[in-house]
Design an enzyme around this catalytic site. Structure first.
Site: not given
Ligand code: PBG
Length: 328
Positions: A198, A208, A220, A236, A251, A277, A316
């Site tokens: 991610k 958010r 982040r 990972e 992602k 998003s 979405y």
């Protein structure tokens, strides 16, 4: 006679049926997972301005939405919760009556085994500072203290009926910790979809707003991945599989299709991609201005993610795509 006739490739592109016959990649409703937001303490759904067609749901409206989603043949939803009360440790995330746990119980009663219920497992929606874990004295996210919270959230979500928990906080060792917690509580059948790679991305902006989880200070970058890295993403993902992940996710999707391909090739595990998003919003905004043909751009996006190696897509567009695919 020319050795290379000019129709060498074109003869198989001539009709829709021929193109379908030789298509190397397919997109079906079975490839789609629909994200849903459920918010505590509201009486009507609240539309999300930056994500047309999506809303923060009440327990009642999320139930209706899920019935519609199942009716379209979409196999899974992923739930995000927005609590009324936030605090430093995200107390509401693992309460038995926390909003996602309540939604899971109601949805399970509604759909039985017909729909896969995935629960996003993170703290950022539940903490007052908006970070994905608990903070150390210096304001950084404390990895191991956060793992203790994730273990407890995993147990609460599994007890409430989640088929799959999806840790999205990018703490080191999160998959091993959650697998251990689940097995220790006899939730051996609860699967883990790990947000393995991610990235710290600008494309999460609209989410958010939807999940009310923007960090109140800093960003982040100290726990999510740095956009230039693909080898690290593979490491990972391999480590997550070793720790017990059943599915690994990359992602965002579109700016990271090379990462999807690398992770699919390296792990051989089921691979998901999250069409996030911002990827949704930018296409919707362009379509609203008639700058793009929305349906064609949507289908082209989703098939590209499949072509890169994703086995399924969190998007979405799930309902829009399912309807389009049904029409033919
Ligand atoms: C964190 C989480 C985020 C998204 C899914 N889980 C936000 C973040 O890391 O800031 C983003 C999803 C999207 O943009 O669609 N719990």
């Amino acid at each position: 006679m020319p050795r290379f006739p000019s129709s060498r490739f074109r003869r198989l592109r001539r009709t829709e049926a021929l193109r379908r016959l030789v298509a190397e990649t397919t997109l079906g409703t079975g490839d789609l997972v629909a994200p849903l937001f459920v918010k505590e303490g509201i009486t009507d759904p609240v539309p999300i301005t930056s994500m047309p067609g999506h809303a923060q749901h009440t327990l009642e409206s999320v139930r209706k939405e899920v019935v519609e989603i199942a009716g379209l043949g979409i196999p899974a939803v992923i739930l995000f919760g927005i609590p009324i009360e936030k605090d430093a440790v995200g107390t509401q995330a693992d309460r038995e009556d926390g909003i996602v746990q309540r939604a899971l119980r109601e949805l399970r009663a509604e759909v039985g085994g017909d729909l896969v219920l995935v629960a996003d497992l993170c703290l950022d929606e539940y903490t007052d500072h908006g970070h994905c874990g608990v903070l150390a004295a210096d304001g950084s996210v404390d990895n191991d203290a956060t793992l203790a919270r994730y273990r407890s959230i995993a147990r609460a979500q599994a007890a409430a009926g989640a088929d799959v928990v999806a840790p999205s906080g990018m703490m080191d060792g999160q998959v091993a910790a959650i697998r251990d917690a689940l097995d220790g509580d006899a939730f051996t059948d609860t699967a883990i979809l790990a947000y393995a790679a991610k990235f710290a991305s600008a494309f999460y902006g609209p989410f958010r707003d939807a999940a009310e989880c923007a960090p109140q200070f800093g960003d982040r970058s100290a726990y999510q991945m740095d956009p230039p890295n693909v080898d690290e993403a593979v490491r990972e993902a391999l480590l997550d599989v070793e720790e017990g992940a059943d599915i690994v996710m990359v992602k965002p999707a579109l700016p990271y299709l090379d990462v999807v391909r690398a992770v699919a090739d390296a792990t051989g595990a089921p691979v998901a991609a999250y069409n996030v998003s911002g990827e949704y919003s930018m296409l919707k905004a362009a379509a609203a201005n008639a700058w793009l043909d929305e349906t064609r751009a949507m289908l082209e996006t989703l098939i590209a993610i499949k072509r890169a190696g994703a086995d399924f897509i969190v998007t979405y567009f799930a309902k829009d795509a399912a309807r389009t695919l049904q029409e033919g």
